[in-house]
Design a protein around this motif. Structure first.
Motif, PDB file in Angstrom:
ATOM      1  N   GLN A 233       0.844  -1.186   0.000  1.00  0.00           N
ATOM      2  CA  GLN A 233       0.000   0.000   0.000  1.00  0.00           C
ATOM      3  C   GLN A 233       0.887   1.246   0.000  1.00  0.00           C
ATOM      4  O   GLN A 233       1.881   1.345   0.700  1.00  0.00           O
ATOM      5  N   ARG A 254      -0.961  -5.273   2.323  1.00  0.00           N
ATOM      6  CA  ARG A 254      -1.055  -4.359   3.460  1.00  0.00           C
ATOM      7  C   ARG A 254       0.276  -4.276   4.216  1.00  0.00           C
ATOM      8  O   ARG A 254       0.991  -5.255   4.347  1.00  0.00           O
ATOM      9  N   ARG A 256       0.689  -3.999   7.598  1.00  0.00           N
ATOM     10  CA  ARG A 256      -0.136  -4.074   8.800  1.00  0.00           C
ATOM     11  C   ARG A 256       0.537  -3.496  10.028  1.00  0.00           C
ATOM     12  O   ARG A 256      -0.133  -3.008  10.924  1.00  0.00           O
ATOM     13  N   LEU A 262      -5.959  -0.894   6.050  1.00  0.00           N
ATOM     14  CA  LEU A 262      -5.893  -0.303   4.718  1.00  0.00           C
ATOM     15  C   LEU A 262      -6.740   0.963   4.685  1.00  0.00           C
ATOM     16  O   LEU A 262      -7.891   0.970   5.111  1.00  0.00           O
ATOM     17  N   TYR A 266      -8.343   3.533  -0.887  1.00  0.00           N
ATOM     18  CA  TYR A 266      -8.149   2.488  -1.884  1.00  0.00           C
ATOM     19  C   TYR A 266      -9.489   1.922  -2.347  1.00  0.00           C
ATOM     20  O   TYR A 266      -9.694   1.656  -3.538  1.00  0.00           O
ATOM     21  N   VAL A 279      -7.112  -7.322  -1.403  1.00  0.00           N
ATOM     22  CA  VAL A 279      -6.195  -6.895  -0.352  1.00  0.00           C
ATOM     23  C   VAL A 279      -5.563  -8.141   0.258  1.00  0.00           C
ATOM     24  O   VAL A 279      -6.273  -9.064   0.681  1.00  0.00           O
TER      25      VAL A 279
END
Length: 312
Positions: A233, A254, A256, A262, A266, A279
């Motif tokens: 991302q 991601r 995280r 996220l 997006y 994702v």
């Protein structure tokens, strides 16, 4: 929601100022920005707001110059690639409806960067008179469009249509593109082990692209015909917003361990532009205590290719 273009007589726009001490990446928007109507009331539509709050209103100032005729407020030319695409272009839906009126811009930096000028050119604004708000300006008639994109909240269909700027051909069979972060400067979030994972991706036929090394047009050309566009991302994925008819699939990995999920942008972009998006999550570990640019590492770099190809 209906987007509007409001007209104000004898408006005043004041230069942008930076709010010192605002935490990077925090809830505060670190700018004071906007303008005022003839009664010195703040025009909310000239402000900047996101799903978590709004930028502070500036202080009214006596105009140092007056602009006769009609001008349109373009917004704030932000220095972040992703925010520029989403917020600086947020009034593009309306600019084409305002004739040849000059566009007034708030600048974060005193001069446009080459990639900013290139994006404005792609948007057809290279021939439009642009006026920087570098001092308090009185404006005889100021047209102020509602923003068609609001971070985390809104992507209006009219704005999505206005951003259909570069036609995307039908996807080429087997073309898969990984948008790499491995060569970004140190102050950006990078993921240790990504370069190792990229070697596995190349071995499987993926093209690894470092967007910051390309012009914006070359970035778009690299992804326009892809069956799959993937990456951690980041704002490089937001360039998809400029494509018309992109029919590939986007796979977002991601990060995280940044402490957030996220970002809703997006999903807004995928729905607004009508492309498929997945994702994915990959095991990561934090190498420090975070901050604005946390250092992360892939637990098992070789497994990223398996994840992207659906083998994990």
């Amino acid at each position: 929601m209906c987007l509007r273009i409001r007209a104000f007589r004898d408006a005043v726009l004041v230069p942008l100022s930076v709010v010192r001490g605002a935490a990077a990446g925090g809830a505060a928007i670190p700018y004071r920005v906007g303008g005022f109507d003839s009664d010195r009331a703040f025009i909310r539509e000239t402000g900047l707001w996101r799903h978590y709050g709004a930028a502070a209103a500036p202080e009214w100032a006596e105009p140092a110059a007056r602009l006769p005729g009609t001008h349109v407020y373009g917004g704030i030319l932000l220095d972040s690639f992703g925010h520029f695409l989403l917020e600086s272009l947020a009034r593009l839906w309306a600019i084409g409806e305002t004739g040849d009126a000059p566009v007034l811009w708030h600048f974060v930096q005193p001069r446009r960067r080459p990639w900013q000028s290139e994006i404005l050119g792609i948007a057809g604004l290279h021939t439009r008179a642009a006026v920087p708000i570098d001092r308090p300006l009185g404006v005889e008639t100021l047209l102020v469009p509602d923003p068609g994109f609001v971070i985390g909240t809104l992507f209006h269909p009219r704005q999505a249509k206005a951003l259909d700027l570069v036609p995307a051909p039908a996807p080429r069979a087997g073309r898969r593109v990984w948008l790499s972060r491995s060569a970004l400067p140190p102050h950006h979030v990078r993921v240790e082990g990504e370069a190792v994972a990229e070697e596995a991706l190349r071995a499987r036929g993926w093209r690894v692209v470092h967007p910051e090394r390309l012009t914006v047009r070359d970035q778009l050309a690299a992804i326009a015909e892809a069956e799959v566009v993937a990456g951690f991302q980041g704002s490089a994925l937001h360039s998809l917003i400029l494509l018309s008819g992109f029919a590939g699939e986007v796979r977002i990995v991601r990060r995280r361990e940044t402490g957030i999920g996220l970002h809703p942008n997006y999903g807004l972009i995928a729905r607004g532009k009508g492309f498929r998006q997945r994702v994915l999550a990959v095991p990561l570990r934090a190498l420090d205590d975070g901050g604005s640019s946390p250092r992360l590492a892939l637990e098992r770099p070789e497994e990223l290719a398996d994840l992207l190809d659906g083998r994990a």
